[in-house]
Design an enzyme around this catalytic site. Structure first.
Site, short mmCIF file in Angstrom:
data_model
loop_
_atom_site.label_atom_id
_atom_site.label_comp_id
_atom_site.label_asym_id
_atom_site.label_seq_id
_atom_site.Cartn_x
_atom_site.Cartn_y
_atom_site.Cartn_z
N VAL A 54 0.84 -1.21 0.00
CA VAL A 54 0.00 0.00 0.00
C VAL A 54 0.87 1.26 0.00
CG1 VAL A 54 -1.75 1.31 1.26
CG2 VAL A 54 -1.91 -1.18 1.15
N LYS A 75 10.74 -1.54 9.16
CA LYS A 75 11.19 -2.49 10.17
C LYS A 75 12.54 -3.07 9.79
CE LYS A 75 8.46 -6.08 10.90
NZ LYS A 75 7.17 -6.77 11.07
N GLU A 100 -10.25 5.71 5.74
CA GLU A 100 -11.07 5.16 4.65
C GLU A 100 -10.46 3.88 4.11
OE1 GLU A 100 -14.08 4.64 3.12
OE2 GLU A 100 -14.23 6.82 3.18
N VAL A 120 -11.41 0.15 5.39
CA VAL A 120 -12.68 -0.54 5.14
C VAL A 120 -12.96 -0.61 3.64
CG1 VAL A 120 -15.14 -0.59 5.65
CG2 VAL A 120 -13.55 0.32 7.35
N ASP A 177 -11.40 -10.35 9.65
CA ASP A 177 -11.15 -9.10 8.92
C ASP A 177 -12.46 -8.36 8.61
OD1 ASP A 177 -9.26 -7.49 6.80
OD2 ASP A 177 -11.16 -8.09 5.88
N LYS A 201 -14.03 -4.60 10.13
CA LYS A 201 -14.57 -3.57 9.24
C LYS A 201 -16.01 -3.22 9.59
CE LYS A 201 -11.40 -4.88 5.53
NZ LYS A 201 -11.18 -5.81 4.41
#
Lengths: 393, 393
Positions: free
Chosen positions: B15, B38, B120, B123, B192, B196
């Site tokens: 992402v 990391k 945003e 979800v 998951d 949401k």
């Protein structure tokens, strides 16, 4: 935190009543002070002193800070919207023809007078497409925005395709149900979706295009052969307005029937529902679906605009500020199906390529590629009985 | 008019990279000053001085006014989000588990410190559902919000239903494509989508419910008999989280597989796509569709949040202020299909009504009505191999 709204409303038809029904169930820090209506004699469900036939009771009242305009007459709506915006009142309107025809001027007036004009209810009823284009896709490169923007013609197509109804019967039913405009040509001729796609284009691409400069053709010449042709190929015919960026610097707009397959989200949009397909560079394909007509769905969009005005909301028209590089164009190659009667039409139309030809005693068609400019130049011919044109996706 | 954003970003995975790809094509009045990652040894596509493994290079930098949090570890994400919000930095996050688990506290911190947390991207990837619930349905009575919120399990169901693939093969493919979480139970077990739907419920109904208090069961026990049963009835099985108002004063939340027919917009949501169905009192049925996973779709949602922060945007949680009358409940009668092995399970479950029973050597099922409380109380039993439960719409 919210500002109290004192509202004057023009019109008390199906949307206005739907809106009033919604508002009375809420505690929204707003008050409807006056309705201005055309016909004083009609029986109303509310106290008589709420009604007037004199526009001045709203426009000249300094206490009224918000005008909700829900009348049919686009020219009258335009005049009172301009007057309200210039006198410091914010305006909510659902009049697509008025907005589409005067949008650039209305944007300028908003800037000059610091007032706000919102019109979510003007495009696809309950679907919040304008708000999402403004607020959510404001930094997205949009490849295209298209869809089913007219509930009435889609209702007719559903009845004709799924229930084998006759076109004329389906149209009559749509009118009875209140989906269709008083003049059905606005719907089935593709004018109503054209107004809407012009509005959409301003928020998606920042361009202002006059409806008169946009090609539209509708479904009123749809025949049994076209339906059979589509069904044999497992396709449906839908009336689709399209706004599309091409070549990185142009935007094409048009309204055409389209042959749509099962893989499209639009295939399953039936009856008076609307659907908007947004193809975006990063978000990819997005689809919005909802009721496109009716008092409550449109009323809910108008209410959402009214509620947003309590917080000073206004459209920023951000894309217009960035989009000086985009120009409106009709120079775009389309793949189409054309049923025709007179062979001369095919010659006139100057297809770039014809890939299929079919002749029979009562049914002739071609499939091929043709420039939108050619189609637009021959609208009068294409509009003749015996011809039907549809885009092939 | 917009505020310049100086951004510190935690994480540079799929992402984060998607987001960086988008931002570099734009002129957005924002700068990414630092990435905290990391693993210092991983090769990066950007200059080395942009990266650090020390969170302090972002959190202690007063120049950085915006934190974008895109890491996997929900507890680490929670700590740095709280720290950032308390030190005057706004935060954009896509971490559904973190947000769902700590939402009420995170809302309080936003109010106390005057900072803004937007999510945003947490979800349904690219679908702007939170923004629409906040801004557009803020005065709407919502009957329910439900849909396909998990791209990975939907991808598996599509492969299993439409291409007759084996469940295990489809899961492996989903993981290879990067749709599935590292721990597939989060997806296929319905955790998951539960995170949401908890987030959705706070914006749709103003209630804060901890994920641990919400029942979820997934698709990991789906068998060939269930698929055959569904197909014979022209149904598909989808994994559906539901938030639903009942009796005017309660909200039920749950995640269950559901048998879905052609008439539902969810029937045609395939592969990694998501779809959200909003049933509203006035707007009626609305549907939002788009890519639910992947770097660019989720990145586009995160970008939209970042862009909104330039204008000081924050969620108002308006419904929470109005909704003191709504309570979370599990007292709700569901119609279900249950394939089972041990007859004692049926006795234990205490069905309110059984309308169909089927016995065969290798396949037994019942159809009937059962209270959600009963289902939740016997989750361990229902999770056993040999049992599969699905709601019937």
């Amino acid at each position: 935190m919210s500002n109290k709204l004192t509202i004057g409303m023009f019109g008390f038809g199906v949307v206005g009543q739907g809106l009033y029904d919604i508002i009375k169930t809420k505690n929204l820090n707003l008050e409807i002070k006056k309705f201005v209506i055309k016909n004083a004699d009609k029986k109303r469900t509310l106290p008589a002193d709420l009604f007037s036939t004199d526009a001045e009771t709203i426009l000249a009242d300094p206490e009224i800070n918000t005008v909700v305009e829900l009348i049919d007459d686009a020219e009258a709506a335009y005049k009172l919207t301009v007057r309200a915006l210039k006198s410091g009142k914010n305006v909510v309107s659902a009049n697509k023809k008025m907005i589409a025809s005067h949008l650039e001027e209305l944007v300028d007036i908003q800037h000059e007078y610091g007032t706000s004009l919102l019109y979510e209810g003007a495009v696809c009823g309950s679907i919040p497409i304008i708000r999402n284009l403004e607020e959510y896709y404001d930094n997205e490169l949009l490849h295209s925005v298209s869809g089913i923007f007219n509930g009435s013609s889609n209702y007719i197509l559903s009845k004709v395709f799924n229930e084998n109804q006759q076109y004329a019967d389906a149209l009559k039913k749509a009118q009875e149900l209140g989906f269709a405009e008083t003049d059905p040509t606005l719907d089935v001729g593709g004018y109503d979706p054209k107004f809407k796609v012009c509005i959409v284009a301003s928020h998606a691409y920042g361009i202002y295009v006059k409806p008169n400069d946009v090609f539209n053709i509708g479904i009123d010449k749809l025949g049994q052969q076209d339906i059979r042709f589509a069904k044999e190929k497992n396709l449906k015919i839908k009336l689709i307005p399209t706004a599309k960026e091409i070549d990185g610097n142009k935007v094409v707009l048009y309204v055409l029937p389209r042959l749509v397959g099962k893989e499209s989200m639009l295939y399953n949009v039936e009856n008076e529902n609307n659907g908007v397909l947004v193809k975006a560079a990063f978000a990819d394909e997005q689809f919005f679906y909802g009721k496109g007509a009716g008092g409550h769905p449109t009323g809910s969009a108008v209410l959402s605009d009214i509620a947003a005005l309590r917080y000073g909301y206004r459209y920023e028209y951000k894309k217009h500020l960035e989009s000086s590089a985009l120009n409106y164009s009709q120079d775009y190659l389309l793949k189409v199906y054309l049923r025709y009667t007179d062979d001369q039409l095919i010659e006139k139309l100057n297809f770039s390529e014809i890939t299929e030809r079919y002749y029979a005693a009562d049914f002739k068609y071609v499939i091929g590629s043709i420039n939108l400019q050619q189609i637009a130049a021959h609208k009068a011919d294409l509009d003749q009985e015996g011809n039907f044109i549809a885009e092939i996706a």
